[in-house]
Design an enzyme around this catalytic site. Structure first.
Site, PDB file in Angstrom:
ATOM      1  N   SER A  32       0.826  -1.214   0.000  1.00  0.00           N
ATOM      2  CA  SER A  32       0.000   0.000   0.000  1.00  0.00           C
ATOM      3  C   SER A  32       0.858   1.261   0.000  1.00  0.00           C
ATOM      4  O   SER A  32       1.708   1.439   0.870  1.00  0.00           O
ATOM      5  CB  SER A  32      -0.867   0.058   1.268  1.00  0.00           C
ATOM      6  OG  SER A  32      -1.824  -0.942   1.239  1.00  0.00           O
ATOM      7  N   HIS A  63      -3.883   0.756  -5.221  1.00  0.00           N
ATOM      8  CA  HIS A  63      -3.156  -0.322  -5.896  1.00  0.00           C
ATOM      9  C   HIS A  63      -3.499  -0.266  -7.372  1.00  0.00           C
ATOM     10  O   HIS A  63      -4.651  -0.173  -7.736  1.00  0.00           O
ATOM     11  CB  HIS A  63      -3.593  -1.698  -5.355  1.00  0.00           C
ATOM     12  CG  HIS A  63      -3.098  -1.974  -3.981  1.00  0.00           C
ATOM     13  ND1 HIS A  63      -2.069  -2.837  -3.722  1.00  0.00           N
ATOM     14  CD2 HIS A  63      -3.487  -1.489  -2.791  1.00  0.00           C
ATOM     15  CE1 HIS A  63      -1.847  -2.873  -2.423  1.00  0.00           C
ATOM     16  NE2 HIS A  63      -2.698  -2.069  -1.833  1.00  0.00           N
ATOM     17  N   HIS A  85      -5.006  -9.477  -1.990  1.00  0.00           N
ATOM     18  CA  HIS A  85      -5.135  -9.734  -0.552  1.00  0.00           C
ATOM     19  C   HIS A  85      -6.208 -10.783  -0.298  1.00  0.00           C
ATOM     20  O   HIS A  85      -7.235 -10.815  -0.979  1.00  0.00           O
ATOM     21  CB  HIS A  85      -5.528  -8.457   0.187  1.00  0.00           C
ATOM     22  CG  HIS A  85      -4.529  -7.355   0.064  1.00  0.00           C
ATOM     23  ND1 HIS A  85      -4.568  -6.442  -0.957  1.00  0.00           N
ATOM     24  CD2 HIS A  85      -3.457  -7.039   0.832  1.00  0.00           C
ATOM     25  CE1 HIS A  85      -3.557  -5.595  -0.810  1.00  0.00           C
ATOM     26  NE2 HIS A  85      -2.867  -5.931   0.256  1.00  0.00           N
ATOM     27  N   TYR A  87      -8.206 -10.718   2.131  1.00  0.00           N
ATOM     28  CA  TYR A  87      -9.449 -10.050   2.577  1.00  0.00           C
ATOM     29  C   TYR A  87     -10.310  -9.569   1.409  1.00  0.00           C
ATOM     30  O   TYR A  87     -11.474  -9.256   1.582  1.00  0.00           O
ATOM     31  CB  TYR A  87      -9.155  -8.887   3.545  1.00  0.00           C
ATOM     32  CG  TYR A  87      -8.368  -7.738   2.943  1.00  0.00           C
ATOM     33  CD1 TYR A  87      -8.944  -6.844   2.032  1.00  0.00           C
ATOM     34  CD2 TYR A  87      -7.045  -7.531   3.296  1.00  0.00           C
ATOM     35  CE1 TYR A  87      -8.228  -5.798   1.492  1.00  0.00           C
ATOM     36  CE2 TYR A  87      -6.308  -6.489   2.765  1.00  0.00           C
ATOM     37  CZ  TYR A  87      -6.906  -5.627   1.861  1.00  0.00           C
ATOM     38  OH  TYR A  87      -6.178  -4.609   1.318  1.00  0.00           O
ATOM     39  N   GLU A  88      -9.734  -9.512   0.227  1.00  0.00           N
ATOM     40  CA  GLU A  88     -10.533  -9.104  -0.936  1.00  0.00           C
ATOM     41  C   GLU A  88     -11.437 -10.238  -1.404  1.00  0.00           C
ATOM     42  O   GLU A  88     -12.298 -10.035  -2.253  1.00  0.00           O
ATOM     43  CB  GLU A  88      -9.616  -8.691  -2.084  1.00  0.00           C
ATOM     44  CG  GLU A  88      -8.856  -7.405  -1.824  1.00  0.00           C
ATOM     45  CD  GLU A  88      -7.865  -7.092  -2.936  1.00  0.00           C
ATOM     46  OE1 GLU A  88      -8.248  -6.374  -3.873  1.00  0.00           O
ATOM     47  OE2 GLU A  88      -6.727  -7.575  -2.873  1.00  0.00           O
ATOM     48  N   ALA A 115       2.645  -2.340   4.077  1.00  0.00           N
ATOM     49  CA  ALA A 115       2.361  -1.365   5.129  1.00  0.00           C
ATOM     50  C   ALA A 115       1.921  -2.182   6.336  1.00  0.00           C
ATOM     51  O   ALA A 115       1.187  -3.156   6.188  1.00  0.00           O
ATOM     52  CB  ALA A 115       1.249  -0.436   4.680  1.00  0.00           C
ATOM     53  N   MET A 213      -1.809  -7.308   6.783  1.00  0.00           N
ATOM     54  CA  MET A 213      -2.792  -8.155   6.102  1.00  0.00           C
ATOM     55  C   MET A 213      -2.257  -8.764   4.808  1.00  0.00           C
ATOM     56  O   MET A 213      -3.027  -9.063   3.887  1.00  0.00           O
ATOM     57  CB  MET A 213      -4.047  -7.333   5.791  1.00  0.00           C
ATOM     58  CG  MET A 213      -4.643  -6.605   6.988  1.00  0.00           C
ATOM     59  SD  MET A 213      -6.015  -5.566   6.482  1.00  0.00           S
ATOM     60  CE  MET A 213      -6.190  -4.488   7.922  1.00  0.00           C
ATOM     61  N   SER A 214      -0.944  -8.919   4.711  1.00  0.00           N
ATOM     62  CA  SER A 214      -0.395  -9.447   3.449  1.00  0.00           C
ATOM     63  C   SER A 214       0.909 -10.199   3.701  1.00  0.00           C
ATOM     64  O   SER A 214       1.201 -10.579   4.828  1.00  0.00           O
ATOM     65  CB  SER A 214      -0.135  -8.285   2.477  1.00  0.00           C
ATOM     66  OG  SER A 214       0.918  -7.482   2.948  1.00  0.00           O
ATOM     67  N   ASN A 237       1.557   3.106  10.974  1.00  0.00           N
ATOM     68  CA  ASN A 237       0.771   3.552  12.138  1.00  0.00           C
ATOM     69  C   ASN A 237       1.150   2.670  13.316  1.00  0.00           C
ATOM     70  O   ASN A 237       1.635   1.561  13.121  1.00  0.00           O
ATOM     71  CB  ASN A 237      -0.735   3.390  11.842  1.00  0.00           C
ATOM     72  CG  ASN A 237      -1.080   1.954  11.468  1.00  0.00           C
ATOM     73  OD1 ASN A 237      -0.859   1.536  10.328  1.00  0.00           O
ATOM     74  ND2 ASN A 237      -1.577   1.199  12.419  1.00  0.00           N
ATOM     75  N   HIS A 249      -7.342   3.825   6.882  1.00  0.00           N
ATOM     76  CA  HIS A 249      -6.575   3.605   5.658  1.00  0.00           C
ATOM     77  C   HIS A 249      -5.907   4.908   5.211  1.00  0.00           C
ATOM     78  O   HIS A 249      -4.812   4.887   4.648  1.00  0.00           O
ATOM     79  CB  HIS A 249      -7.503   3.058   4.570  1.00  0.00           C
ATOM     80  CG  HIS A 249      -6.783   2.671   3.310  1.00  0.00           C
ATOM     81  ND1 HIS A 249      -5.808   1.693   3.283  1.00  0.00           N
ATOM     82  CD2 HIS A 249      -6.877   3.143   2.030  1.00  0.00           C
ATOM     83  CE1 HIS A 249      -5.341   1.582   2.042  1.00  0.00           C
ATOM     84  NE2 HIS A 249      -5.974   2.451   1.275  1.00  0.00           N
TER      85      HIS A 249
HETATM   86  N1  HPA Z   1      -3.003  -3.585  11.177  1.00  0.00           N
HETATM   87  C1  HPA Z   1      -3.116  -4.411  10.114  1.00  0.00           C
HETATM   88  N2  HPA Z   1      -2.717  -4.076   8.901  1.00  0.00           N
HETATM   89  C2  HPA Z   1      -2.169  -2.852   8.737  1.00  0.00           C
HETATM   90  C3  HPA Z   1      -2.039  -1.944   9.800  1.00  0.00           C
HETATM   91  C4  HPA Z   1      -2.478  -2.343  11.086  1.00  0.00           C
HETATM   92  O1  HPA Z   1      -2.397  -1.598  12.077  1.00  0.00           O
HETATM   93  N3  HPA Z   1      -1.457  -0.825   9.269  1.00  0.00           N
HETATM   94  C5  HPA Z   1      -1.248  -1.064   7.962  1.00  0.00           C
HETATM   95  N4  HPA Z   1      -1.677  -2.293   7.621  1.00  0.00           N
END
Ligand code: HPA
Length: 277
Positions: A32, A63, A85, A87-88, A115, A213-214, A237, A249
């Site tokens: 990301s 993306h 992903h 989750y998609e 990310a 998540m990847s 973050n 996001h």
């Molecule tokens: N959690 C999960 N996936 C993420 C995060 C997070 O805090 N930040 C960026 N991708």
């Protein structure tokens, strides 16, 4: 059609598009906000995923959904601008399909980027973290199902997915660039929800330094296929419950934009130092 044949057909299509190149040396998957690295690739051949037979199509905001193949730091690289992903709604086999294409193209080294949320309290937003190891917290696995022994073994070793020599190169590159770099364990959650504060506390207790998540499905497929992995997380973050603020996001994309130049410099330096046969 079986999975192996699907990979072969995708690979044949791609090979036809890049027949003017010598062998592709390094595969890059850009997370990301990090897809901009692919814009630095010289004399690129661009292949939108939607044109490739059997290939999944990317849906996430930020993306792009294409391969960019060309020269970066003297290496012939093939970058995924946008990944798939879990989750998609893609299956684990679809998520790892591009890795299988890398494998079929003879690529032996990949740099997987993402990310991630910082779990380690010593991290801060904007940090880069070299992935030393992972925790697959999805309770799924891309290798479940029929094993193609030509792709890899039924019960692959995953004790050294993230190769030490690549970690050393990444550390040395960061040092030369005066970049502070962290190292740690990446824990994979399926998403799309960010974690709860309790889940983050658990992740820390389990030994995680970052969550995302990847990457883990792709790393597993790469390990299975005998591809060496370097993983780099951009801590966009601090994870849930650490700071008194909700996660979004937008924050992820904002941080990625803020530090992407460092990220680009680092990956370019690493590529320079890589030895490929
Ligand atoms: N959690 C999960 N996936 C993420 C995060 C997070 O805090 N930040 C960026 N991708």
């Amino acid at each position: 059609m079986d999975y192996k044949r699907e990979v072969e057909l995708s690979t044949e299509y791609i090979l036809e598009k890049i027949k003017d190149f010598q062998k592709v040396e390094v595969g890059l998957i850009l997370g990301s906000g990090l897809g901009v690295l692919a814009d630095e690739i010289e004399n690129p051949v661009i292949i939108p995923y939607e044109n490739i037979p059997n290939f999944p199509v990317s849906t996430v905001e930020g993306h792009k959904g294409q391969f960019v193949i060309g020269t970066l730091s003297d290496k012939i690289v093939m970058a995924m601008q946008g990944r798939f992903h879990f989750y998609e709604g893609y299956s684990m086999k679809e998520v790892t399909f591009p890795i299988r294409v890398f494998q079929a193209l003879g690529i032996k080294k990949v740099i997987l980027t993402n990310a991630a949320g910082g779990v380690n309290l010593e991290f801060k937003s904007g940090d880069l973290m070299i992935i030393e190891d992972h925790i697959n917290f999805s309770f799924d696995n891309p290798l479940i199902g029929k094993n193609f022994s030509s792709m890899g073994p039924r019960f692959p070793d995953t004790s050294t997915v993230y190769k030490n020599y690549l970690i050393k190169i990444a550390e040395k590159s960061a040092k030369e660039l005066n970049l502070d770099i962290k190292k740690g364990v990446y824990l994979f959650n399926t998403g799309p929800t960010y974690e709860t504060p309790a889940e983050i506390k658990m992740a820390r207790t389990l030994g995680a330094d970052a969550v995302g998540m990847s990457t883990v499905p792709e790393s597993i497929a790469a390990a299975h296929g005998g591809i060496d992995v370097l993983g780099i997380s951009l801590i966009t973050n601090m994870a849930a419950g650490i700071l008194n603020q909700p996660l979004s996001h937008e924050e992820v994309v904002e941080t990625a934009n803020r530090v992407k130049l460092n990220f680009i410099k680092l990956v370019k330096k690493i590529l320079f130092k890589l030895e490929v046969k």
